[in-house]
Write an enzyme that holds these catalytic residues in place. Structure first.
Site, mmCIF file in Angstrom:
data_model
loop_
_atom_site.group_PDB
_atom_site.id
_atom_site.type_symbol
_atom_site.label_atom_id
_atom_site.label_comp_id
_atom_site.label_asym_id
_atom_site.label_seq_id
_atom_site.Cartn_x
_atom_site.Cartn_y
_atom_site.Cartn_z
ATOM 1 N N ASN A 176 52.622 12.589 35.414
ATOM 2 C CA ASN A 176 51.858 13.677 35.584
ATOM 3 C C ASN A 176 50.916 12.866 36.712
ATOM 4 O O ASN A 176 50.171 12.295 36.699
ATOM 5 C CB ASN A 176 50.871 13.352 34.447
ATOM 6 C CG ASN A 176 49.749 14.776 34.237
ATOM 7 O OD1 ASN A 176 49.502 15.005 35.291
ATOM 8 N ND2 ASN A 176 49.058 14.748 33.431
ATOM 9 N N ARG B 180 54.743 17.385 34.962
ATOM 10 C CA ARG B 180 53.520 18.274 34.630
ATOM 11 C C ARG B 180 53.077 19.190 36.009
ATOM 12 O O ARG B 180 52.780 18.229 37.073
ATOM 13 C CB ARG B 180 52.376 17.642 34.013
ATOM 14 C CG ARG B 180 51.482 18.606 33.784
ATOM 15 C CD ARG B 180 50.036 18.123 33.116
ATOM 16 N NE ARG B 180 48.872 18.979 32.878
ATOM 17 C CZ ARG B 180 47.751 18.818 33.697
ATOM 18 N NH1 ARG B 180 47.770 17.901 34.526
ATOM 19 N NH2 ARG B 180 46.806 19.571 33.630
ATOM 20 N N HIS C 127 46.042 24.169 30.530
ATOM 21 C CA HIS C 127 46.605 23.198 29.360
ATOM 22 C C HIS C 127 47.298 24.050 28.479
ATOM 23 O O HIS C 127 47.550 23.710 27.121
ATOM 24 C CB HIS C 127 44.994 23.096 28.602
ATOM 25 C CG HIS C 127 44.120 22.453 29.199
ATOM 26 N ND1 HIS C 127 42.673 22.711 29.329
ATOM 27 C CD2 HIS C 127 44.041 21.361 30.091
ATOM 28 C CE1 HIS C 127 42.063 21.960 29.820
ATOM 29 N NE2 HIS C 127 42.889 20.987 30.086
ATOM 30 N N ARG D 212 33.211 19.957 35.772
ATOM 31 C CA ARG D 212 33.273 21.208 36.048
ATOM 32 C C ARG D 212 32.408 22.315 35.694
ATOM 33 O O ARG D 212 32.023 22.082 34.527
ATOM 34 C CB ARG D 212 34.777 21.638 35.977
ATOM 35 C CG ARG D 212 35.924 21.205 37.063
ATOM 36 C CD ARG D 212 37.348 21.602 36.577
ATOM 37 N NE ARG D 212 37.781 20.404 36.037
ATOM 38 C CZ ARG D 212 38.968 20.514 35.378
ATOM 39 N NH1 ARG D 212 39.842 21.739 35.269
ATOM 40 N NH2 ARG D 212 39.637 19.489 34.818
ATOM 41 N N ASN E 211 37.735 12.841 18.972
ATOM 42 C CA ASN E 211 36.985 11.663 18.871
ATOM 43 C C ASN E 211 35.326 11.893 18.730
ATOM 44 O O ASN E 211 34.713 10.940 18.106
ATOM 45 C CB ASN E 211 37.151 10.572 19.900
ATOM 46 C CG ASN E 211 38.594 10.237 19.927
ATOM 47 O OD1 ASN E 211 39.036 9.467 19.031
ATOM 48 N ND2 ASN E 211 39.340 10.394 21.093
ATOM 49 N N GLU F 102 51.009 15.923 25.822
ATOM 50 C CA GLU F 102 51.753 16.889 26.743
ATOM 51 C C GLU F 102 52.939 16.152 27.245
ATOM 52 O O GLU F 102 53.733 16.764 27.391
ATOM 53 C CB GLU F 102 50.736 17.164 27.911
ATOM 54 C CG GLU F 102 49.387 17.927 27.421
ATOM 55 C CD GLU F 102 48.286 17.534 28.479
ATOM 56 O OE1 GLU F 102 47.861 18.747 28.902
ATOM 57 O OE2 GLU F 102 47.794 16.594 28.806
#
Length: 403
Positions: A15, A99, A187, A247, A338, A385
Site C-alpha cells: 500500500n 491497493r 475505502h 481533510r 478504539n 484491507e
C-alpha cells in the site's frame, strides 16, 4: 494442494503512499492466505524508517537511514526486502497485490497489471492526483524487484460501482457524468472486508441494512444492504463526507469560489488547505489525533470533536434513509475501533433509529456495544484491507491457472 501454490509460497501486499509503503507478507496455505509479517517504511526521501513485526507482533526489523539512502519507492522496497529477508525463510513470492485508490467508472474488479493496464491506471491520475501516482510507483517498484511475478491491482472504488445512479450523480448536466465526474466512494476494500466478515459471523445481519463507519485519519461511512454498497459519504474525491484527520469533509462549493475570487487562493493553496490543514487538525489547531484532542483543555479541541461526532451522526441517519431503515451499525478503523468516548458521542441521539448503546460494553471495547433491547445492533470490528487484497490475489491466480 492446488497446483497454483506450494507450501513455500507467499504473497506480498503493498500500500504505497507519497512517502511511505505499508506492506504485509502472507504465506499461502492451501487456498488461504495467512499473515506472516507486516510493517511500514515511512519517511521515504527524508527520514526513512522501517519497522516490521511478525504475526505475534514481535519486532523483526527497526532500521533508519539518511534520506538519500532511500530516495524513492524502488530503493524503499529494496530496503524492505533486505530487512525482512531473514523472516521470509526462503518463501517464494508468487504475486504482489497493490491497493490502488481509483479504478474510475469501469474498473470494478481486481486485475492483473500489464503495460495496457498501467496506461489505464495512469489515465486515472487526474481523478486522484494525491494518491494514484504513488500507488503506481509501488507497482513499478515491485515489477522491478520481482520481474515476471504477477502484479495485481485492487481498487478502493470497486465495491461502490453497483450504486444506483441517484447515489453517484451530481446535479450537473449529464455530459459531466459521462466524462467521469461522479461520486465514486472510497475505502471500498475495508467495506468489502467488513461485509464479508459479517456474512461469516452474523449472516442474518449481513443480509439486512448495515451502516459501516470507517473512522480513522481518513473517515467515511457506507450503506450496505444485503452485502451490496448502496451509498457512501465520499464522492468524486476522498475529501467529501465527514471531517477527517486533516481533510475538511463536506463543504459548500460556494466557499471554494469565495476563497478563489475574494481571497485570491490558487489551486495549490486550496489543495493544501482542504487536504492537509482542515478537519480535526485545522479546526483544533492542535492535532489530528483524537487521543491528543481528548486530553487537551483547549476549547477548540472540544469543538473539533463535537463537530466530528455531529457529522458522523448526521451521515448515519442519511445512509439509513437511503436504505429505508437500519439493522446494524459497525464501527471500524483506528478511531472506530478504539475511541470509546467518541463512539458514545456519535450514538447519542440515535434512539429514533432504534439504537441503544450499552455504556459498559462500549467502555470495554466489546465486539457488540448495544444493549440486548436495541433494535439496531452496534458492533465493533477490526478491518483488514491487506487481507482482502490477499484474498483477491489468490482468487485471481486460481482463475488464471484454471483458464
Amino acid at each position: 494442494m492446488d497446483a497454483v501454490s506450494a507450501p513455500s509460497d507467499a504473497i506480498l501486499i503493498l500500500n504505497a503512499g507519497s512517502s511511505s509503503i505499508k506492506f504485509e507478507l502472507f504465506k499461502v496455505v492451501e487456498d488461504r492466505a495467512e499473515t506472516r509479517l507486516d510493517g511500514q517504511m515511512e519517511g521515504i526521501g527524508a527520514s526513512p524508517h522501517l519497522i516490521a513485526r511478525d504475526a505475534r507482533r514481535q519486532v523483526l526489523a527497526d532500521k533508519r537511514w539518511a534520506g538519500p539512502d532511500v530516495a524513492d519507492h524502488v530503493s524503499a522496497l529494496a530496503r524492505i526486502m533486505e530487512g525482512i529477508e531473514p523472516a521470509i525463510e526462503g518463501r517464494r513470492i508468487i504475486a504482489v497485490g497493490h491497493r490502488v485508490v481509483h479504478g474510475g467508472p469501469d474498473l470494478a474488479a481486481p486485475m492483473l497489471v500489464d503495460d495496457a493496464a498501467m496506461e489505464t491506471l495512469r489515465g486515472l491520475m487526474p481523478l486522484a492526483p494525491l494518491h494514484q501516482p504513488h500507488n503506481i510507483a509501488g507497482i513499478v517498484a515491485a515489477s522491478q524487484r520481482f520481474p515476471g511475478v504477477p502484479q495485481v491491482a485492487c481498487f478502493d472504488t470497486a465495491f461502490h460501482r453497483a450504486h444506483p445512479w441517484e447515489a453517484d450523480t451530481f446535479g450537473l448536466p449529464p455530459e459531466y457524468y459521462a466524462r467521469g465526474i461522479r461520486r465514486y466512494g472510497f475505502h471500498g476494500l475495508s467495506y468489502e472486508y467488513i461485509s464479508d466478515r459479517l456474512r461469516r459471523e452474523e449472516p442474518a445481519l449481513a443480509a439486512g441494512r448495515v451502516v459501516v463507519a470507517h473512522l480513522g485519519n481518513g473517515s467515511s461511512l457506507c450503506a450496505i444492504h444485503g452485502g451490496r454498497s448502496i451509498d457512501s459519504t465520499m464522492g468524486f474525491t476522498a475529501l467529501d463526507g465527514v471531517p477527517m484527520g486533516t481533510r475538511c469533509g463536506q463543504i459548500d462549493p460556494g466557499v471554494l469560489l469565495h476563497l478563489m475570487l475574494t481571497e485570491k487562493m490558487e489551486a495549490a493553496e486550496l489543495t493544501g488547505l482542504l487536504y492537509g490543514n482542515a478537519g480535526l487538525k485545522g479546526m483544533s489547531g492542535i492535532s489530528q489525533d483524537v487521543r491528543d484532542l481528548e486530553k487537551s483543555a483547549d476549547p477548540r479541541a472540544a469543538q473539533a470533536l463535537s463537530y466530528y461526532a455531529w457529522r458522523v451522526r448526521r451521515e448515519i441517519g442519511a445512509l439509513a434513509a437511503a436504505m429505508g431503515g437500519i439493522d446494524g451499525l459497525v464501527f471500524t478503523a483506528g478511531i472506530g475501533e478504539n475511541a470509546r468516548n467518541l463512539r458514545a458521542r456519535i450514538c447519542e441521539g440515535l434512539e429514533h433509529l432504534g439504537l441503544v448503546l450499552d455504556p459498559s460494553a462500549n467502555e470495554a471495547n466489546a465486539p457488540e456495544i448495544s444493549t440486548p433491547f436495541s433494535h439496531t445492533r452496534v458492533l465493533v470490528r477490526a478491518t483488514d484491507e491487506e487481507a482482502m487484497i490477499a484474498r483477491h490475489v489468490l482468487d485471481l491466480l486460481h482463475c488464471s491457472k484454471s483458464a
